[in-house]
Each structure stands twice: as structure tokens, then as C-alpha cells.
Design an enzyme around this catalytic site. Structure first.
Site, PDB file in Angstrom:
ATOM      1  N   ASP A 230     -21.202  11.372 -15.005  1.00 35.47           N
ATOM      2  CA  ASP A 230     -22.572  11.117 -14.549  1.00 35.47           C
ATOM      3  C   ASP A 230     -22.616  10.257 -13.287  1.00 35.47           C
ATOM      4  O   ASP A 230     -23.672   9.780 -12.888  1.00 35.47           O
ATOM      5  CB  ASP A 230     -23.412  10.470 -15.661  1.00 35.47           C
ATOM      6  CG  ASP A 230     -22.856   9.123 -16.116  1.00 35.47           C
ATOM      7  OD1 ASP A 230     -21.815   8.687 -15.572  1.00 35.47           O
ATOM      8  OD2 ASP A 230     -23.454   8.518 -17.021  1.00 35.47           O
TER       9      ASP A 230
ATOM     10  N   CYS B  12       0.833  -1.216   0.000  1.00 33.71           N
ATOM     11  CA  CYS B  12       0.000   0.000   0.000  1.00 33.71           C
ATOM     12  C   CYS B  12       0.859   1.255   0.000  1.00 33.71           C
ATOM     13  O   CYS B  12       0.543   2.243  -0.674  1.00 33.71           O
ATOM     14  CB  CYS B  12      -0.916   0.012   1.220  1.00 33.71           C
ATOM     15  SG  CYS B  12      -2.128  -1.310   1.270  1.00 33.71           S
TER      16      CYS B  12
END
Length: 226
Positions: A137, A45
Site C-alpha cells: 500500500d 558503500c
């Protein structure tokens, strides 16, 4: 819950390293990408968040908002930033995008991010390495789920963003291993006459079946081929 292509992004409000984030407000009418991470202070990570910090100008040039998520609280995220920025993967860059806190796993659950095979010290499932790309959208346009043990290829993520943005505005598809500027495929639903009109022409790749469905056309963005 499994988030499917075309689904509206789940909305949520959460604390982040840059203050409170209301996801739909943050998305606004922009392309955006959300990365999930198993846990803070973990090796893979740390390299990934550093890589995103270094590549942030590339995302910004494409009009992409970036946010990350890890199943720890903001205090731990803030402590982690120094480690992320110190690695060679960050190339001296600062983490200028928000890292979302999700200690309850509520957000990870709503996005279908949890990896049942990777558990924390308390036995709770951790988030996988998810990639979620949303169009203006607020609909999901791409998702990739990596296991906790496999770091992401961010050049590939930039490549698929280029494809998504190109194909959202032109009647083309991008073939295997496509790179920006290379030839594209005419979408099968576009008639020949319309393809000539809209795309300036195409060539047909001959195949043994004799079917003329492999139609190649120049990248309609106008970028030079490589």
C-alpha cells in the site's frame, strides 16, 4: 521532514542506472526496499551495494523490489558499477537493481536521509545509510538509519522482512532474535478463543506476575522451527 511508520512513501521521478524511475509507479503494489548511501566511490558503500547484488535472489524470493540511492549523478553511478561488481562482496553478481541519482539531495531530504555530521568536500550533508521498507500500500513499515561509518547487516534486513511479511498476514508478533520457523508470540489484542481458532493453539509462559500474556504459538507460515 521525518518519514514516520505508516506514512505514505514520498513520490518522485529521478534518473537511475536503469533509466527514469517514477517511484510510486515502480512500487506498484509490491513490497519494496530503498537503501540510501552517502556517496559513490566510498569503501563501505561499495561493499554494501555488492552485498545487495549477491543477495538479490533472496529479496526477489520474498517479492521485494530493491532500489538504492546515492547523492551523485547517473554518470558517476555507471562508472562505479565496475568497482562494486569486482569486490568479493558481490560474489560475481551484477548490479541488476536501479541506483537512483540524487545530486541535489531533494529525494534524500524528502525521506529524512541526510546526516548532518557527514559532509562532502563542498560542505553539503550526505545521505546516511538508510533502510526504508514499504508494503504494497506504499506505506512505510520499517526504517533503520545507520551512520556513514557503519555498514549494514543485510541478513538482519532479510530477517525483519520475514517478520514484517509474516505479521502483516497473521495475528502474531516475533520475539527477540526470532528466525523464520521459530515460535512466535500471539498478539496481545487477540483473545484466547480467537487465537486457538486462528493459530491452532498456544502455550503460556509462566511468569512471577501470574499474568498470562506471554503466549507462544508455532510459526503460522508452516515453516519448521530451528
Amino acid at each position: 521532514m521525518t518519514l514516520k511508520l505508516g506514512d505514505l512513501a514520498p513520490d518522485f521521478t529521478a534518473d537511475t542506472t536503469q533509466g527514469t524511475l517514477r517511484f510510486h509507479d515502480w512500487l506498484d503494489q509490491s513490497w519494496a526496499i530503498l537503501f540510501s548511501h552517502p556517496a559513490d566511490f566510498t569503501p563501505v558503500c561499495t561493499t554494501e551495494l555488492g552485498s545487495v547484488a549477491a543477495l538479490l535472489p533472496e529479496f526477489s524470493a520474498r517479492g521485494i523490489k530493491v532500489a538504492a540511492l546515492s547523492c551523485n549523478d547517473v554518470k558517476m553511478h555507471q562508472e562505479w558499477l565496475g568497482d562494486i561488481e569486482s569486490t568479493s562482496y558481490a560474489h560475481g553478481s551484477k548490479v541488476l537493481y536501479p541506483i537512483i541519482a540524487d545530486p541535489t539531495r531533494q529525494i534524500a531530504t524528502s525521506f529524512g536521509m541526510l546526516d548532518p555530521d557527514e559532509l562532502d568536500a563542498e560542505g553539503a550533508p550526505m545521505a546516511c545509510r538508510g533502510v526504508f521498507i514499504f508494503s504494497p500500500d506504499k506505506r512505510l513499515k520499517l526504517s533503520i538509519l545507520y551512520p556513514a561509518t557503519t555498514g549494514r547487516n543485510f541478513q538482519e534486513i532479510l530477517r525483519v522482512i520475514d517478520s514484517l511479511q509474516l505479521t502483516s498476514s497473521h495475528s502474531v508478533a516475533t520475539p527477540a532474535d526470532w528466525q523464520p520457523g521459530q515460535q512466535c508470540m500471539v498478539q496481545p489484542t487477540l483473545p484466547d478463543a480467537k487465537a486457538h481458532q486462528d493459530l491452532g493453539g498456544f502455550s503460556v509462559v509462566p511468569v512471577p506476575s501470574g499474568k498470562q500474556y506471554l503466549r507462544l504459538t508455532a510459526d503460522p507460515s508452516g515453516r519448521a522451527g530451528s
